[in-house]
Design an enzyme around this catalytic site. Structure first.
Site, PDB file in Angstrom:
ATOM      1  N   LYS A 197       0.849  -1.194   0.000  1.00  0.00           N
ATOM      2  CA  LYS A 197       0.000   0.000   0.000  1.00  0.00           C
ATOM      3  C   LYS A 197       0.883   1.242   0.000  1.00  0.00           C
ATOM      4  CE  LYS A 197      -3.882  -1.829   2.744  1.00  0.00           C
ATOM      5  NZ  LYS A 197      -4.983  -1.658   1.786  1.00  0.00           N
ATOM      6  N   ARG A 240     -10.119 -11.680   1.933  1.00  0.00           N
ATOM      7  CA  ARG A 240     -11.002 -12.705   1.384  1.00  0.00           C
ATOM      8  C   ARG A 240     -10.363 -14.091   1.448  1.00  0.00           C
ATOM      9  NH1 ARG A 240     -11.503  -9.656  -4.217  1.00  0.00           N
ATOM     10  NH2 ARG A 240     -11.243  -7.912  -2.771  1.00  0.00           N
TER      11      ARG A 240
HETATM   12  N1  BES Z   1      -8.077  -3.906   4.470  1.00  0.00           N
HETATM   13  C1  BES Z   1      -8.281  -3.484   3.115  1.00  0.00           C
HETATM   14  C2  BES Z   1      -9.612  -2.741   2.931  1.00  0.00           C
HETATM   15  C3  BES Z   1      -9.690  -1.392   3.599  1.00  0.00           C
HETATM   16  C4  BES Z   1      -9.330  -0.253   2.888  1.00  0.00           C
HETATM   17  C5  BES Z   1     -10.151  -1.263   4.890  1.00  0.00           C
HETATM   18  C6  BES Z   1      -9.402   0.985   3.501  1.00  0.00           C
HETATM   19  C7  BES Z   1     -10.226  -0.020   5.492  1.00  0.00           C
HETATM   20  C8  BES Z   1      -9.859   1.108   4.797  1.00  0.00           C
HETATM   21  C9  BES Z   1      -8.272  -4.692   2.184  1.00  0.00           C
HETATM   22  O1  BES Z   1      -7.454  -5.737   2.589  1.00  0.00           O
HETATM   23  C10 BES Z   1      -7.782  -4.224   0.875  1.00  0.00           C
HETATM   24  O2  BES Z   1      -6.668  -3.808   0.806  1.00  0.00           O
HETATM   25  N2  BES Z   1      -8.631  -4.299  -0.137  1.00  0.00           N
HETATM   26  C11 BES Z   1      -8.293  -3.880  -1.455  1.00  0.00           C
HETATM   27  C12 BES Z   1      -8.779  -4.914  -2.421  1.00  0.00           C
HETATM   28  C13 BES Z   1      -8.295  -4.699  -3.823  1.00  0.00           C
HETATM   29  C14 BES Z   1      -6.800  -4.957  -3.903  1.00  0.00           C
HETATM   30  C15 BES Z   1      -9.032  -5.634  -4.747  1.00  0.00           C
HETATM   31  C16 BES Z   1      -8.955  -2.531  -1.713  1.00  0.00           C
HETATM   32  O3  BES Z   1     -10.113  -2.346  -1.315  1.00  0.00           O
HETATM   33  O4  BES Z   1      -8.305  -1.669  -2.291  1.00  0.00           O
HETATM   34 MN    MN Z   2      -5.451  -5.477   1.974  1.00  0.00          MN
END
Ligand code: BES
Ligand code: MN
Ligand code: ZN
Length: 514
Positions: A292, A366
């Site tokens: 990230k 997931r």
């Molecule tokens: N933990 C994150 C989702 C999240 C984002 C929670 C912001 C709280 C605040 C999750 O693991 C994630 O990174 N999801 C990705 C999925 C994508 C790579 C398909 C997302 O939502 O960007």
């Molecule tokens: Mn994630």
């Protein structure tokens, strides 16, 4: 925290702050009959601020008055509840939170709240909502702040605030007492979920989350089992293990059970339904190799909020003696980039046997849930499964911090969750999950692909999960990414974790039909 229901009159309530929640006054500004005596004894102070136009019961109004010595309390706090017709538990909970905060501001050791229970909100519900409000309003997360001497003496001067809820003698007080007990348990369980979610990731890696769940379980009499990576390997949980493999902090699977049926079922236990609550417990989500950007990585300690809510809900289920067999399952891992981390392009074999093509290591939640959902179905015969997860950024785009998304394979269950949320002031809103979405998750080189592109991200994540849930088990997936933590404070919330879901889950477990 001490919250009692008392039947003494508001005139006699000895407290640093006597809070009086009032619905919007009528045009003629007349005070309700039940507080006219109090107003007289306090030198007409309440009538004065009303006549001056400083208070009329509008929502969220807060006015402090200093009464004459005719009453036992030092201060009177008028709290506006808004339109009488719209009066509900949510308004009472918020008012009680404001009252607690005011008592703290004024360094009062005792708070009394005159219950506004009536036809709209009955005594039991009022007792519960007011108790929830004070316990939630008292919450702060300051255990990592070292206090200099000045702060220390400040703290000493103000111990715990004792709260008395004032109700009418008789049935009202009895019902309120029952309600207040429930409210304290629910709010303390929500505060536990907040504590776990707020805890920094260096202090609460998976092993520590598991220990916290175990300690809680032993305190309240839940059966608990913690599975280590070796056992998870034996169970073939290749999806969850892959997420954790880049971290020096090993994964844990946490399984808590309330009302576990005895080996040989007896009459009463045979009828019990099994409900599985599954939580995403990513103690820190760096994104893994699909790292990230820094700005998105902050607050990722909250990525175990689904798991924290399951732990809090299990505590409440035990203490409130929910009449079902409730199983809480939390997949605890840390998602880190390293030489041992799982990669994009990897193909994993999940516990279900289905293979998964990895397309983005940041879509880790997931994978953890896939193996946990499979575990729930293999080991129990659940009448329903509910999973909670901070799963997608997309749900924040769709619903912001105002609501969690509910998706699943059973409309009645989704509706019941929405209704439980309405009753408890935790909003859920449905998003679609159709066969076309499930088809969208098929891979060219494995059974499933992990991600489905930028469009409808919350639904494609849920669609992926749907491949791991049997069609004949009612299942609801709650994406709480937008509501699990907040920047804004309210009367019941400070910035940080919210503990979202504990109260609505218990509402559904205690009053739902399944
Ligand atoms: N933990 C994150 C989702 C999240 C984002 C929670 C912001 C709280 C605040 C999750 O693991 C994630 O990174 N999801 C990705 C999925 C994508 C790579 C398909 C997302 O939502 O960007
Ligand atoms: Mn994630
Ligand atoms: Zn995540």
């Amino acid at each position: 925290m001490s919250v009692t229901v008392e039947t003494r009159s508001a005139l006699e309530a000895k407290a640093g702050v006597l809070a009086i929640p009032l619905a919007k006054l009528a045009e003629n500004k007349r005070l309700p009959a039940r507080i006219t005596a109090l107003d007289k004894a306090s030198g007409g102070r309440i009538q004065q601020v009303v006549a001056a136009g400083d208070f009329d019961g509008s929502k969220d109004q807060v006015v402090l008055v200093r009464p004459d010595e005719g009453i036992a309390a030092t201060r009177i706090l008028l709290l506006g509840l808004g339109d009488e017709k719209a009066l509900d538990a949510t308004a009472l909970r918020a008012a009680a939170g404001s009252a607690l905060r005011a008592a703290r501001r004024h360094k009062a050791n005792a708070l009394a709240i005159l219950s506004p229970a009536g036809r709209r909100v009955r005594a039991a519900a009022a007792g519960q909502a007011l108790a929830e409000g004070v316990v939630l309003g008292a919450y702060r997360f300051d255990r990592h702040q070292t206090s200099d001497e000045k702060d220390a003496s400040k703290k000493k001067a103000q111990g715990e605030i004792k709260t008395a809820l004032l109700f009418e003698k008789g049935a009202d007080a009895r019902n309120a007492r029952g309600g207040a007990k429930v409210g304290v348990i629910l709010a303390e369980s929500q505060n536990l979920a907040r504590d776990l979610s707020n805890e920094p990731p260096n202090i609460l890696p998976p092993v520590a989350l598991a220990k916290a769940a175990k300690d809680m379980s032993q305190d309240v009499g839940l059966k608990v089992r913690i599975l280590e990576p070796k056992e998870l390997e034996k169970l073939g949980m290749g999806a969850m293990l892959a997420v954790g493999q880049g971290s020096v902090n090993p994964a844990r699977l946490i399984v808590m059970e309330h009302n576990a049926p005895p080996k040989r079922a007896t009459k009463g236990t045979r009828k019990r339904k099994t409900i599985c609550l599954v939580g995403k417990g990513v103690c820190f989500d760096s994104g893994g190799l699909s790292l990230k950007p820094s700005a998105s990585m902050t607050k990722m300690k909250h990525d175990m909020s689904g798991g924290a809510t399951v732990v809090g809900a299990m505590r409440a289920a035990a203490l409130l003696k929910v009449p079902h067999h409730v199983v809480g399952i939390v997949g605890a891992v840390e998602n880190m980039p390293s030489g041992t981390a799982y990669r994009v392009d990897d193909v994993l074999t999940s516990a279900s046997g289905k293979t998964i093509e990895i397309t983005n290591t940041d879509a880790e939640g997931r994978l953890v849930l896939a193996d946990c959902l499979d575990y729930a179905q293999k080991n129990y015969a659940p009448a329903a499964i509910i999973d909670l997860a901070t799963l997608t950024g997309a749900v924040i785009m769709a619903l912001g911090g105002w609501a969690a998304a509910v998706l699943g394979n059973n409309e009645a269950l989704s509706k019941a969750i929405v209704a439980a949320g309405e009753a408890t002031g935790e909003r859920y809103w449905p998003l679609p999950l159709w066969e076309v979405h499930r088809d969208h998750m098929r891979s060219k080189i494995a059974d499933l692909r992990q991600t489905g592109g930028r469009e409808a991200g919350t639904t494609s994540a849920a669609a992926f999960l749907g491949h791991f849930v049997s069609d004949d088990i009612p299942w609801a997936h709650l994406d709480i990414a937008g509501v699990a933590d907040t920047e804004r404070g309210t009367s019941t919330h400070v910035a940080g974790a919210t503990g979202f879901g504990v109260r609505s889950l218990l509402e559904w477990l205690r009053n739902g039909k399944f």
